[in-house]
Scaffold this motif. Structure first.
Motif, PDB file in Angstrom:
ATOM      1  N   GLU A  49       0.685   6.473  -2.521  1.00  0.00           N
ATOM      2  CA  GLU A  49       1.779   6.577  -1.554  1.00  0.00           C
ATOM      3  C   GLU A  49       1.313   6.134  -0.173  1.00  0.00           C
ATOM      4  N   GLN A  50       0.127   6.555   0.222  1.00  0.00           N
ATOM      5  CA  GLN A  50      -0.398   6.167   1.528  1.00  0.00           C
ATOM      6  C   GLN A  50      -0.638   4.666   1.603  1.00  0.00           C
ATOM      7  N   GLN A  51      -1.129   4.086   0.525  1.00  0.00           N
ATOM      8  CA  GLN A  51      -1.409   2.655   0.536  1.00  0.00           C
ATOM      9  C   GLN A  51      -0.132   1.830   0.485  1.00  0.00           C
ATOM     10  N   ARG A  53       2.769   2.769   1.786  1.00  0.00           N
ATOM     11  CA  ARG A  53       3.590   3.016   2.968  1.00  0.00           C
ATOM     12  C   ARG A  53       3.474   1.852   3.940  1.00  0.00           C
ATOM     13  N   LYS A  54       4.612   1.413   4.448  1.00  0.00           N
ATOM     14  CA  LYS A  54       4.599   0.313   5.424  1.00  0.00           C
ATOM     15  C   LYS A  54       4.051   0.836   6.747  1.00  0.00           C
ATOM     16  N   GLN A  55       3.244   0.020   7.363  1.00  0.00           N
ATOM     17  CA  GLN A  55       2.685   0.381   8.657  1.00  0.00           C
ATOM     18  C   GLN A  55       3.706   0.112   9.748  1.00  0.00           C
ATOM     19  N   ASP A  56       3.830   1.042  10.671  1.00  0.00           N
ATOM     20  CA  ASP A  56       4.741   0.887  11.797  1.00  0.00           C
ATOM     21  C   ASP A  56       4.075  -0.027  12.822  1.00  0.00           C
TER      22      ASP A  56
END
Length: 72
Positions: A49-51, A53-56
């Motif tokens: 999930e962390q990987q 996730r799109k970076q803001d």
């Protein structure tokens, strides 16, 4: 003669204790294995999930602003 043979065929109290202990130990180990597999699966799900996730794109700017550094 028959009673002596029957006594030899049945487990002694100590042997029954050892059997119960072995069963308890096997169940305990099985529960630990299952719990460890569940924890590993949850950790892998969290990592995926962390990987995924799109970076803001504004996150770096916000972090720089909080530190008082000039923006990019």
């Amino acid at each position: 003669m028959t009673t002596a043979t029957l006594r030899l065929a049945s487990p002694t109290p100590f042997e029954r204790l050892l059997q119960r202990t072995a069963l308890w130990l096997a169940r305990h180990v099985d529960r630990r294995i299952v719990a460890r597999a569940e924890r590993r699966e949850m950790a892998l799900d969290l990592l995926r999930e962390q990987q995924a996730r799109k970076q803001d794109p504004r996150a770096v700017d916000l972090a720089l602003a909080q530190l008082g550094l000039p923006l990019r």
